[in-house]
Design a protein around this motif. Structure first.
Motif, PDB file in Angstrom:
ATOM      1  N   ASP A 253     103.980  80.264  59.433  1.00  0.00           N
ATOM      2  CA  ASP A 253     104.761  80.280  58.193  1.00  0.00           C
ATOM      3  C   ASP A 253     104.288  79.215  57.209  1.00  0.00           C
ATOM      4  N   SER A 254     103.637  78.177  57.732  1.00  0.00           N
ATOM      5  CA  SER A 254     103.131  77.130  56.850  1.00  0.00           C
ATOM      6  C   SER A 254     101.907  77.591  56.066  1.00  0.00           C
ATOM      7  N   PRO A 488     113.664  67.936  60.526  1.00  0.00           N
ATOM      8  CA  PRO A 488     112.853  68.791  59.659  1.00  0.00           C
ATOM      9  C   PRO A 488     111.394  68.795  60.070  1.00  0.00           C
ATOM     10  N   GLY A 489     110.843  69.982  60.188  1.00  0.00           N
ATOM     11  CA  GLY A 489     109.436  70.102  60.523  1.00  0.00           C
ATOM     12  C   GLY A 489     109.176  70.053  62.008  1.00  0.00           C
TER      13      GLY A 489
ATOM     14  N   TYR B 129     113.169  67.303  50.601  1.00  0.00           N
ATOM     15  CA  TYR B 129     112.652  68.636  50.895  1.00  0.00           C
ATOM     16  C   TYR B 129     113.824  69.585  51.142  1.00  0.00           C
ATOM     17  N   TYR B 131     114.720  72.499  53.895  1.00  0.00           N
ATOM     18  CA  TYR B 131     114.252  72.911  55.221  1.00  0.00           C
ATOM     19  C   TYR B 131     114.746  74.321  55.523  1.00  0.00           C
ATOM     20  N   THR B 137     110.072  75.545  58.203  1.00  0.00           N
ATOM     21  CA  THR B 137     109.134  75.043  57.192  1.00  0.00           C
ATOM     22  C   THR B 137     109.874  74.198  56.149  1.00  0.00           C
ATOM     23  N   LEU B 138     109.119  73.285  55.549  1.00  0.00           N
ATOM     24  CA  LEU B 138     109.665  72.410  54.517  1.00  0.00           C
ATOM     25  C   LEU B 138     109.061  72.766  53.171  1.00  0.00           C
TER      26      LEU B 138
END
Lengths: 651, 185
Positions: A253-254, A488-489, B129, B131, B137-138
């Motif tokens: 997705d990145s 996050p991430g 960001y 999320y 994903t950010l």
């Protein structure tokens, strides 16, 4: 056919002692009844087995045009085959692939990926039949058999010298080649098979860099020797090796794009012996060792920050000894089984895991009434002890009631379990490209289930078969991925015994042979599989599924035409696996239609052509089916010499 | 019988020769070829790509030097999705990721990190960001950030984030642009 041979001896003894059944009296009689072994761990005529068994015969495999076991199972009523970039997996009665035990000649197949055995890596060339027993088989087989057992039985070598070969070419740059030779003498027979397959990767969505289906190059070979040192002893040794190179492109997705290369090897060896010391006793022993190596390389394009490589080696040793003894109306069977498993992988927290499991199982097949009306009971129980989670008892009671000849009612109630996998216990795997990490949980306990199965079969003659069945599974302590923490991430996942599920449904099957040259079939399966923890349908299961088939033999030209259709209704998919409020996507249902024509040329040769997925169903995301596929090929089967022993034939 | 089995035995031996012949896919160890810092200045705007992928190490950055510096000399530090402010640095968060938007420094509300930040919420730059929980994903918020350096003694800069991922899709390789803020802005 040693299975028939052994069954003949044993059942003849059972019949002679009880005076209630007639033993087969000739080779022709032996071939009348199809023999199955999976439902009771012993050879029984299909129609008399207290446990309902579906059988795909060697002839069915030819008619289907299937190249691998995943293909072969696709049109079987009630069997839910999933295709994905890592091959084909199967659900039974709404339960996941990790709840289905896959055996080859009684030996567990190792090398589960994501909990599932990839059935596309098992070619059909040397298969005599595939037996499918739905409902829990844990009381005989132990772990993994909660949803059922798929037992792949390879062909016994015959003593006649025979050479067979097949070549197929098709779209998607597909080439299939297989060849084998068998022969021997009265006491020793051997068979050797070689096979090769290749196809290019499939891309159903050119707007993305990712491929939908992987490109494959597969080669395999097997060698088997059977020795009959005396009329009451058989020995069989098998070694097989397969290698599968698989490649494709993944996209995260990145936006990261990865070239994926996967190299799988499997080596399997088995040694089996059966001894019938007298007409009331069958002793058998099975020793097997299999090794599975999976190399997985993911090469990020434009960078190497996210490159990853994993070399996973899975080894499984299995030793089973069982004795079956006939006393009057009882067939008692008991056995012991030992399993030892080793897994080495960089993705395990300590790099290596090992565990051992031992089990003892008991069964009594009791023919309570055995006249025009038949009634038999089959209680069975098993106790497993595992070095990682302790003891697990399971039990099953099956019954068959046939009030009149063409009608048979079967019922089974029992428990099942699935041991947590090494990966679930010990995994330590990070995928920063997709923003998650998975930590295993060494304290996991086995999943537990209770099940009820029933079926009613009406076979008034060879021209008509009607089958209705129902099932219910209640599963708790289900191991599921849970979010351990979320930053996050990088979301941290782990495994826990927290989920409950229930699967219930029914199935109706009709087979018609109104005239000798025409066969018709159809089935409908209803499955209501629910996640009781998140209170929603289990992902990916179609509530409504069906099959239809048609076979026509054109005698004057020796041509056989076959058409098959698999119908799959709407399924639910969720944007988040553990969020009860996740977005639900329900794609349209689809129909898989396959057509095939085979022209026999003399006794030894044939030509065939066909199309799979005629309607070109499927998409890149939720239904990653292979696109419409045309193929054509030739086969040869030449018998060079015959012996007296070779007259027994293959059912 | 022996003669008839001989060809089969040959096939068996050949099959045995196949075992373990597969190549190893393991790649040779190669250092990460992507640059840890890429920076260009275009019309007074610094376009910066910073590698903050290490799970534990912070990357210290000085706006005064326009460079990654030794620990203790920085104005801000980056570690994956976290941005920490050095002592003496504070930040004001403004809507709109446009460096050319006028800024009234006197009207800004200045934020600093907690004294000993532990939780993500302790950082003044918390959630710069958005999320996506489904895809993990950010994406940068539509915001710009004005940094007051050394309590204003070293001036002010305004910064916007362009991406959390580089062109190859690698996370925590932060793309950002910043420029100095003068009183006239």
């Amino acid at each position: 056919m040693k299975t028939v041979f052994i069954w003949t001896l044993a059942t003849a003894g059972w019949a002679a002692e009880s005076g209630e059944v007639e033993a087969p009296s000739s080779a022709e009689d032996e071939e009348v009844e199809e023999i199955v072994v999976t439902g009771t761990r012993s050879a029984r005529p299909l129609g008399e087995s207290p446990v309902a068994t579906k059988v795909i015969t060697a002839e069915d495999l030819v008619d289907s045009g299937a190249e691998d076991v995943g293909d072969a199972l696709q049109m079987v009523p009630g069997v839910d085959v999933q295709q994905g970039f890592l091959g084909s997996t199967v659900r039974l009665q709404g339960l996941d692939p990790e709840h289905v035990l896959v055996l080859v000649d009684g030996q567990r197949v190792t090398g589960r990926a994501g909990g599932a055995i990839d059935l596309s890596r098992i070619p059909v060339d040397s298969i005599e039949r595939i037996e499918i027993v739905e409902g829990s088989g844990s009381a005989l087989y132990g772990s993994d058999a909660m949803g059922g057992v798929i037992h792949i039985i390879t062909r016994d070598p015959e003593s006649e010298t025979r050479i067979y070969a097949r070549a197929r070419g098709g779209t998607l740059s597909t080439i299939d080649l297989s060849a084998g030779v068998e022969g021997g003498a009265d006491e020793v027979q051997a068979r050797a098979d070689l096979g090769f397959h290749t196809n290019e990767a499939v891309d159903r969505d050119p707007s993305t860099a990712a491929t939908t289906g992987s490109g494959n190059v597969q080669g395999q070979g097997s060698f088997r020797v059977d020795v009959d040192p005396s009329s009451d002893v058989t020995l069989s040794a098998l070694a097989s090796y397969s290698r599968l190179d698989r490649d494709g492109v993944d996209e995260a997705d990145s936006g990261a794009v990865f070239e994926r290369t996967n190299l799988q090897e499997e080596l399997r060896t088995t040694l089996e012996t059966r001894w019938v010391p007298d007409e009331q006793t069958v002793l058998s022993a099975h020793a097997g060792w299999s090794a599975f190596r999976d190399q997985y390389l993911s090469d990020q394009q434009g960078s190497n920050a996210l490159d990853s490589f994993a070399d996973t080696r899975d080894q499984l040793g299995q030793l089973t000894v069982q004795i079956e003894r006939f006393y009057g109306a009882h067939a008692l069977m008991m056995g012991v089984e030992g399993l030892a498993e080793w897994l080495t992988s960089e993705r395990l927290a300590e790099g290596v895991g090992q565990r051992q499991r031992g089990g003892v199982f008991l069964q009594d097949e009791w023919r309570v009434v055995d006249g025009d009306t038949k009634f038999s009971l089959l209680p069975s129980a098993r106790l497993d002890g595992d070095t990682s989670f302790g003891a697990v008892p399971t039990a099953r009671l099956a019954a068959r009631f046939a009030p009149v000849e063409p009608l048979a009612l079967r019922v089974s109630v029992g428990t099942g379990y699935r041991a947590p996998s090494f990966r679930e216990q010990l995994l330590l795997f990070e995928n920063p490209g997709s923003g998650y990490r998975v930590d295993g949980n060494p304290d996991l306990q086995p999943e537990q289930s209770r099940q009820l199965n029933g079926s009613l079969e009406w076979t008034p003659g060879s021209a008509f078969t009607l089958l209705g069945s129902g099932f219910f599974h209640d599963v708790d302590q289900l191991i599921t991925v849970t979010t351990a923490s979320e930053e996050p991430g990088l979301t941290l996942f782990s495994y826990n015994n927290v989920a409950r599920a229930r699967s219930a449904g029914g199935e109706g099957t009709l087979e018609l042979r109104p005239v000798g040259w025409l066969e018709l079939g159809g089935s409908y399966t209803y499955t209501d599989a629910r996640d009781l923890t998140l209170e929603r349908e289990l992902e990916g299961r179609a509530r409504h599924r069906g099959t239809a088939s048609l076979s026509v033999d054109i005698d004057p030209t020796d041509t056989r035409l076959t058409g098959r259709a698999g119908l799959v209704g709407r399924r639910s998919f969720y944007s988040d696996p553990d969020d009860p409020e996740a977005t639900v996507v329900r794609p349209e249902g689809y129909a898989m239609v396959d057509l095939r024509a085979e022209q026999r040329i003399g006794r030894s040769f044939g030509a065939f052509a066909g199309v799979d997925n005629l309607l070109d169903e499927g998409d890149a995301l939720l239904t990653p089916l292979l696109p419409r596929f045309f193929y054509a090929g030739l086969r040869a089967d030449v018998t060079l010499s015959r012996s007296a022993r070779a007259t027994r034939g293959t059912p | 019988m022996i003669r008839s089995l001989f060809p089969l035995a040959l096939v068996g031996v050949g099959l045995g020769g196949l075992l373990g012949c597969a190549k190893s896919l393991e790649p040779d160890p190669v250092a990460d070829t992507a640059a840890s810092v890429q920076q260009v200045v275009v019309d007074g705007v610094v376009e910066l790509l910073l590698d903050a992928t290490d799970e534990y190490a912070w990357v210290p950055y000085s706006f005064a030097d326009a460079a990654v510096v030794d620990e203790g000399l920085e104005h801000v530090r980056f570690q994956r999705y976290r941005v920490a402010l050095a002592e003496g640095t504070s930040v004001a968060r403004l809507p709109g990721a446009d460096l050319d938007e006028p800024i009234d420094l006197d009207a800004l509300e200045w934020l600093s990190d907690a004294a000993a930040p532990v939780e993500d919420e302790d950082y003044a730059m918390f959630e710069w960001y958005a999320y996506d929980h489904a895809s993990h994903t950010l994406a940068p918020k539509d915001e710009r950030y004005v940094f007051r350096l050394s309590e204003g003694a070293e001036g002010y800069v305004v910064l916007v984030f362009d991406d959390y991922y580089d062109d190859a899709g690698t996370p925590a390789r932060l793309s950002m642009r910043w420029t100095s803020v003068t009183e006239a802005r």
